[in-house]
Write an enzyme that holds these catalytic residues in place. Structure first.
Site, mmCIF file in Angstrom:
data_model
loop_
_atom_site.group_PDB
_atom_site.id
_atom_site.type_symbol
_atom_site.label_atom_id
_atom_site.label_comp_id
_atom_site.label_asym_id
_atom_site.label_seq_id
_atom_site.Cartn_x
_atom_site.Cartn_y
_atom_site.Cartn_z
ATOM 1 N N GLY A 12 35.132 42.633 42.491
ATOM 2 C CA GLY A 12 34.778 41.210 42.425
ATOM 3 C C GLY A 12 35.834 40.367 43.107
ATOM 4 N N ASN A 63 27.954 47.899 43.421
ATOM 5 C CA ASN A 63 27.715 47.330 42.100
ATOM 6 C C ASN A 63 28.561 48.102 41.091
ATOM 7 O OD1 ASN A 63 26.725 46.443 39.682
ATOM 8 N ND2 ASN A 63 24.631 47.199 40.004
ATOM 9 N N VAL A 64 29.546 47.446 40.504
ATOM 10 C CA VAL A 64 30.449 48.156 39.579
ATOM 11 C C VAL A 64 29.705 48.721 38.370
ATOM 12 C CG1 VAL A 64 32.532 46.845 40.219
ATOM 13 C CG2 VAL A 64 31.149 46.071 38.274
ATOM 14 N N ASN A 90 38.231 43.311 38.033
ATOM 15 C CA ASN A 90 38.056 41.874 37.866
ATOM 16 C C ASN A 90 36.583 41.447 37.835
ATOM 17 O OD1 ASN A 90 38.851 38.852 38.435
ATOM 18 N ND2 ASN A 90 37.465 39.449 40.103
ATOM 19 N N SER A 142 39.425 38.365 28.731
ATOM 20 C CA SER A 142 39.265 36.910 28.546
ATOM 21 C C SER A 142 39.766 36.535 27.154
ATOM 22 C CB SER A 142 37.788 36.538 28.668
ATOM 23 O OG SER A 142 37.575 35.217 28.195
ATOM 24 N N TYR A 155 29.411 38.332 26.021
ATOM 25 C CA TYR A 155 30.627 38.256 26.845
ATOM 26 C C TYR A 155 31.859 38.613 26.014
ATOM 27 C CZ TYR A 155 33.907 36.127 30.210
ATOM 28 O OH TYR A 155 34.923 35.900 31.110
ATOM 29 N N ALA A 157 32.018 40.430 23.312
ATOM 30 C CA ALA A 157 32.000 41.861 22.991
ATOM 31 C C ALA A 157 32.479 42.678 24.192
ATOM 32 C CB ALA A 157 30.594 42.295 22.587
ATOM 33 N N LYS A 159 34.469 41.714 26.626
ATOM 34 C CA LYS A 159 35.884 41.482 26.936
ATOM 35 C C LYS A 159 36.797 42.065 25.857
ATOM 36 C CE LYS A 159 35.352 39.444 30.906
ATOM 37 N NZ LYS A 159 35.831 40.077 32.150
ATOM 38 N N ILE A 188 39.451 28.909 33.713
ATOM 39 C CA ILE A 188 40.036 28.848 35.060
ATOM 40 C C ILE A 188 39.003 28.213 35.995
ATOM 41 C CG2 ILE A 188 41.091 30.266 36.896
ATOM 42 C CD1 ILE A 188 42.559 30.515 34.124
HETATM 43 P P1 NAP Z 1 33.430 34.345 39.915
HETATM 44 O O1 NAP Z 1 34.053 33.273 40.713
HETATM 45 O O2 NAP Z 1 32.008 34.211 39.474
HETATM 46 O O3 NAP Z 1 33.628 35.740 40.684
HETATM 47 C C1 NAP Z 1 33.083 36.908 40.144
HETATM 48 C C2 NAP Z 1 33.293 38.030 41.125
HETATM 49 O O4 NAP Z 1 32.734 39.231 40.562
HETATM 50 C C3 NAP Z 1 32.587 37.798 42.441
HETATM 51 O O5 NAP Z 1 33.354 38.327 43.490
HETATM 52 C C4 NAP Z 1 31.298 38.602 42.282
HETATM 53 O O6 NAP Z 1 30.781 39.011 43.533
HETATM 54 C C5 NAP Z 1 31.828 39.798 41.503
HETATM 55 N N1 NAP Z 1 30.784 40.551 40.811
HETATM 56 C C6 NAP Z 1 29.922 40.115 39.863
HETATM 57 N N2 NAP Z 1 29.112 41.119 39.478
HETATM 58 C C7 NAP Z 1 29.478 42.205 40.200
HETATM 59 C C8 NAP Z 1 29.037 43.545 40.249
HETATM 60 N N3 NAP Z 1 28.021 43.982 39.472
HETATM 61 N N4 NAP Z 1 29.637 44.407 41.096
HETATM 62 C C9 NAP Z 1 30.649 43.995 41.890
HETATM 63 N N5 NAP Z 1 31.113 42.739 41.899
HETATM 64 C C10 NAP Z 1 30.535 41.857 41.057
HETATM 65 O O7 NAP Z 1 34.228 34.607 38.547
HETATM 66 P P2 NAP Z 1 35.751 34.382 38.147
HETATM 67 O O8 NAP Z 1 35.801 33.193 37.299
HETATM 68 O O9 NAP Z 1 36.655 34.521 39.318
HETATM 69 O O10 NAP Z 1 35.925 35.644 37.158
HETATM 70 C C11 NAP Z 1 36.637 36.805 37.516
HETATM 71 C C12 NAP Z 1 36.928 37.585 36.234
HETATM 72 O O11 NAP Z 1 37.716 36.779 35.361
HETATM 73 C C13 NAP Z 1 35.680 37.957 35.441
HETATM 74 O O12 NAP Z 1 35.830 39.236 34.863
HETATM 75 C C14 NAP Z 1 35.635 36.900 34.353
HETATM 76 O O13 NAP Z 1 34.932 37.348 33.214
HETATM 77 C C15 NAP Z 1 37.112 36.723 34.099
HETATM 78 N N6 NAP Z 1 37.460 35.455 33.468
HETATM 79 C C16 NAP Z 1 37.173 34.271 34.076
HETATM 80 C C17 NAP Z 1 37.522 33.081 33.442
HETATM 81 C C18 NAP Z 1 37.234 31.737 34.048
HETATM 82 O O14 NAP Z 1 37.424 30.730 33.363
HETATM 83 N N7 NAP Z 1 36.822 31.634 35.302
HETATM 84 C C19 NAP Z 1 38.136 33.118 32.199
HETATM 85 C C20 NAP Z 1 38.420 34.356 31.609
HETATM 86 C C21 NAP Z 1 38.085 35.509 32.254
HETATM 87 P P3 NAP Z 1 29.205 38.834 43.865
HETATM 88 O O15 NAP Z 1 28.944 37.362 43.762
HETATM 89 O O16 NAP Z 1 29.074 39.408 45.209
HETATM 90 O O17 NAP Z 1 28.490 39.612 42.792
#
Ligand code: NAP
Length: 247
Positions: A12, A63-64, A90, A142, A155, A157, A159, A188
Site C-alpha cells: 500500500g 492484492n495483499v 501498511n 492503529s 477495523y 479487530a 488492527k 493522519i
Molecule cells: P490510504 O491513503 O487510503 O492508502 C492505502 C494504501 O493501501 C493505498 O496505497 C492502497 O492502494 C493500498 N491498498 C488498499 N488495499 C490494498 C490491497 N488489498 N492490496 C494492496 N494494497 C492495498 O490510507 P492511509 O491512511 O495511508 O493508511 C495506511 C495504513 O495506515 C493503513 O493500514 C491504515 O489502516 C493505517 N492507519 C491510517 C490512519 C489514518 O488516520 N490515515 C490511522 C491509523 C492507521 P490502492 O488504492 O491501489 O488499493
C-alpha cells in the site's frame, strides 16, 4: 540512520502513509518496491518522483489479501533482488458501520486486507530473511486497535489482531535476527481521513492533545527509525503515534 540491508517492500505504498515511508526509505539509499492494488497512476507518479530525486524503486500490483497473488509477487521480487531485508505491512482499508448494520462482507473485507494481508506478506518474506539471518518488519496497526471506536468493530479487530501477530512473531523470529514491530497511528491526514466532515474533524481535533491531525511524514519518521539499525534492540513493540489522542 543506518541500514545493514538494502531492499525494502512497502505494501500500500502508492499513497498516504505508505508513500511517505517509501519516499523516506528511497532517500536513504534503499531499493524500494512499492505495492498497490488499483491506484496505478499514484504508484507510477510516486516512482517517477523518487527516481527524479536519485532513488531506486519498482512498482508492483498485487492484492495483499490474496495469498497466491502475494506469493507470486514476493517470488518475483526475490528473483530480481535475491533478498528482502525490510517489509512494511501498511496496506489497509476501512468499511465503517455500526455493528447492527454491518454486513458480513464489510467485516470479511477489512479482516482480509488488514490482518490476513499482513499474514500473507510476512509469510512470504520470512524464509529469505531467515536464510540471510537478517530482517526488520514494521506493521501499521492503529490506535483504534488499542482503544476501540464505535462504528469500527471490523477495523479495530483487524488492527488489534496485527498487534497480537506482531508480538508472537517477535518471539518466533528474534533468534534469527529478525525484528518485528507495530506502529499505532492516531488520525493522519490521508485519503482515509479525508472522508471526515467538518464537525467530525472539529470533535476529533478537540480530543487530540496536540490539537492537530498527524502528517504521513510523522508516521514515516517512526517507521524508518524502527526499520533502521538504531532500533536494533527493539522488537515486539507497538508504538502509539497519535499526538496524545490515546495516552
Ligand atoms: P490510504 O491513503 O487510503 O492508502 C492505502 C494504501 O493501501 C493505498 O496505497 C492502497 O492502494 C493500498 N491498498 C488498499 N488495499 C490494498 C490491497 N488489498 N492490496 C494492496 N494494497 C492495498 O490510507 P492511509 O491512511 O495511508 O493508511 C495506511 C495504513 O495506515 C493503513 O493500514 C491504515 O489502516 C493505517 N492507519 C491510517 C490512519 C489514518 O488516520 N490515515 C490511522 C491509523 C492507521 P490502492 O488504492 O491501489 O488499493
Amino acid at each position: 540512520m543506518s541500514f545493514s540491508g538494502s531492499v525494502a517492500v512497502v505494501t500500500g505504498g502508492s499513497k498516504g502513509i505508505g508513500a511517505s515511508i517509501a519516499k523516506s526509505l528511497a532517500k536513504r539509499g534503499l531499493k524500494v518496491v512499492i505495492n498497490y492494488s488499483s491506484s496505478e497512476d499514484d504508484a507510477f507518479a510516486l516512482s517517477e518522483n523518487i527516481k527524479k530525486d536519485g532513488g531506486s524503486c519498482d512498482i508492483l500490483r498485487f492484492n495483499v489479501a490474496d495469498f497466491e497473488e502475494s506469493g507470486s509477487a514476493f517470488n518475483e521480487i526475490i528473483g530480481k533482488y535475491k533478498r528482502i531485508d525490510y517489509l512494511v505491512n501498511n496496506a489497509g482499508i476501512t468499511a465503517d458501520n455500526l455493528m447492527l448494520r454491518m454486513k458480513e462482507d464489510e467485516f470479511d473485507r477489512v479482516i482480509a486486507v488488514n490482518l490476513k494481508g499482513v499474514f500473507n506478506c510476512t509469510k512470504h518474506v520470512i524464509k529469505p530473511m531467515i536464510k540471510n539471518r537478517f530482517g526488520s518488519i514494521v506493521n501499521i496497526s492503529s490506535v483504534i486497535g488499542l482503544m476501540g471506536n464505535a462504528g469500527q468493530a471490523n477495523y479495530a479487530a483487524s488492527k488489534a489482531g496485527v498487534i497480537g501477530l506482531t508480538k508472537s512473531l517477535a518471539k518466533e523470529l528474534g533468534s534469527r535476527n529478525i525484528r518485528i514491530n507495530a506502529i499505532a497511528p492516531g488520525f493522519i491526514e490521508t485519503s482515509m481521513t479525508r472522508k471526515l466532515n467538518i464537525l467530525q474533524r472539529k470533535v476529533l481535533i478537540d480530543s487530540i492533545a496536540l490539537k492537530r491531525l498527524g502528517k504521513p511524514e510523522d508516521v514515516a519518521n517512526l517507521a524508518v527509525f524502527l526499520l533502521s539499525d538504531e532500533a536494533g534492540y527493539i522488537t515486539g513493540e507497538t508504538i502509539n503515534i497519535s499526538g496524545g489522542l490515546y495516552i
